[in-house]
Design a protein around this motif. Structure first.
Motif, PDB file in Angstrom:
ATOM      1  N   VAL A   8      -9.430   2.675  10.398  1.00 43.60           N
ATOM      2  CA  VAL A   8      -8.973   3.976   9.907  1.00 43.60           C
ATOM      3  C   VAL A   8      -9.079   4.989  11.043  1.00 43.60           C
ATOM      4  O   VAL A   8     -10.098   5.075  11.734  1.00 43.60           O
TER       5      VAL A   8
ATOM      6  N   ALA B 220      -6.185   7.568  -0.647  1.00 43.00           N
ATOM      7  CA  ALA B 220      -7.005   6.417  -0.249  1.00 43.00           C
ATOM      8  C   ALA B 220      -6.138   5.210   0.071  1.00 43.00           C
ATOM      9  O   ALA B 220      -6.380   4.485   1.048  1.00 43.00           O
TER      10      ALA B 220
ATOM     11  N   TRP C 236       0.817  -1.211   0.000  1.00 42.68           N
ATOM     12  CA  TRP C 236       0.000   0.000   0.000  1.00 42.68           C
ATOM     13  C   TRP C 236       0.849   1.258   0.000  1.00 42.68           C
ATOM     14  O   TRP C 236       0.462   2.284  -0.579  1.00 42.68           O
TER      15      TRP C 236
ATOM     16  N   LEU D  20      -6.463   3.682   3.678  1.00 44.50           N
ATOM     17  CA  LEU D  20      -7.186   2.410   3.767  1.00 44.50           C
ATOM     18  C   LEU D  20      -6.284   1.188   3.672  1.00 44.50           C
ATOM     19  O   LEU D  20      -6.713   0.084   4.017  1.00 44.50           O
TER      20      LEU D  20
ATOM     21  N   TRP E  89      -9.444   9.701   8.004  1.00 41.31           N
ATOM     22  CA  TRP E  89     -10.667  10.210   7.365  1.00 41.31           C
ATOM     23  C   TRP E  89     -10.535  11.700   7.073  1.00 41.31           C
ATOM     24  O   TRP E  89     -10.990  12.186   6.024  1.00 41.31           O
TER      25      TRP E  89
END
Length: 289
Positions: free
Chosen positions: A240, A230, A176, A234, A245
């Motif tokens: 999260v 994102a 990620w 995520l 957020w």
């Protein structure tokens, strides 16, 4: 874009500048803002992954030298086009520094980048030098092709690996993190090209952003940068965080505010999102490795 032509005709330079003027021109020609941003990102990521003072200095120094070589080679490669389109804001186009001086500076920075990259280990060093080679390939060739986005994605995507491979055991970064960096790099490419699309097309530069046009490139930049945020929010395991957020909301707001802007606004918006990303990485600390 400046409407006036540069004062020095192609192949010539202006009157011999003093050493202070040359130093200032070299600084302007290295693309200082993105170079500083990428170097800072590297230093923060190295600190977050526990590289230590020496490791942070070595990795940030190698990236800084790589960025200098890329920036100078970019302006040197673009010199004739910048003169044709009238870019007195470009030191080479305006005759503020000799082409040979910029070429020599790029080569010296690249040569110094090699041992400093390898100071983090042969595998980490090889990864970083591949990223630098991708950036040089963009400057010399790929910027005029449909694959113009690829060097940005590759170079940025490899940056976390350069940092983590310098740790004991040479761990690769999580997927990620590499994906977030690659998406951010590709988005920066589309945003960075926006102000110059008309001049690029007039001088034969037909990369993917130029072929998509200003509206299509702005939309692509926004989607890629939002995708980067994102992935960063995520991707990691676990719930999260509120900051995560908030980062997604901030990214959407910044892209909405700058996406319709002119000049450098979309690129500066991308840098603002990158700064928020760096803050999140620093908060995660060693969890990024």
């Amino acid at each position: 874009m400046p409407a006036t032509r540069a004062t020095a005709p192609p192949g010539e330079t202006a009157a011999q500048p003093g050493s202070g003027t040359v130093a200032t021109a070299l600084l302007a020609a290295c693309h200082p803002l993105p170079a500083a941003a990428v170097t800072l990102f590297t230093a923060v990521l190295a600190a977050a992954t526990g590289r230590g003072t020496a490791g942070c200095a070595a990795s940030a120094g190698a990236v800084a030298l790589g960025q200098l070589s890329v920036g100078w080679s970019n302006d040197r490669a673009d010199m004739r086009r910048d003169r044709l389109t009238g870019r007195p804001d470009k030191p080479l186009a305006a005759g503020a520094v000799a082409p040979g001086t910029v070429s020599a500076a790029a080569v010296v920075a690249l040569a110094l980048c090699v041992p400093l990259s390898l100071a983090s280990g042969w595998l980490a060093g090889a990864v970083h030098l591949c990223a630098v080679a991708a950036a040089w390939a963009y400057n010399l060739w790929l910027k005029r092709t449909l694959a113009s986005w690829l060097p940005y994605a590759l170079a940025f995507g490899l940056l976390p690996a350069f940092v983590t491979l310098g740790l004991p055991g040479q761990p690769w970064p999580p997927l990620w993190l590499g994906a977030a960096a690659a998406l951010l790099g590709a988005g920066a490419h589309f945003a960075n090209v926006l102000p110059d699309i008309a001049d690029d097309l007039a001088t034969g530069v037909t990369g993917l952003p130029q072929r998509l046009g200003a509206r299509g490139s702005a939309a692509m930049a926004a989607l890629l940068v939002l995708g980067s945020a994102a992935a960063l929010v995520l991707g990691p395991p676990g719930p999260v965080t509120p900051y995560g957020w908030g980062l997604l909301a901030l990214t959407a707001a910044v892209l909405l505010a700058t996406g319709r802007g002119r000049g450098r606004a979309p690129f500066l918006g991308t840098l603002a999102v990158a700064a928020a990303d760096v803050t999140l990485l620093l908060a995660r600390g060693a969890g990024t490795a």
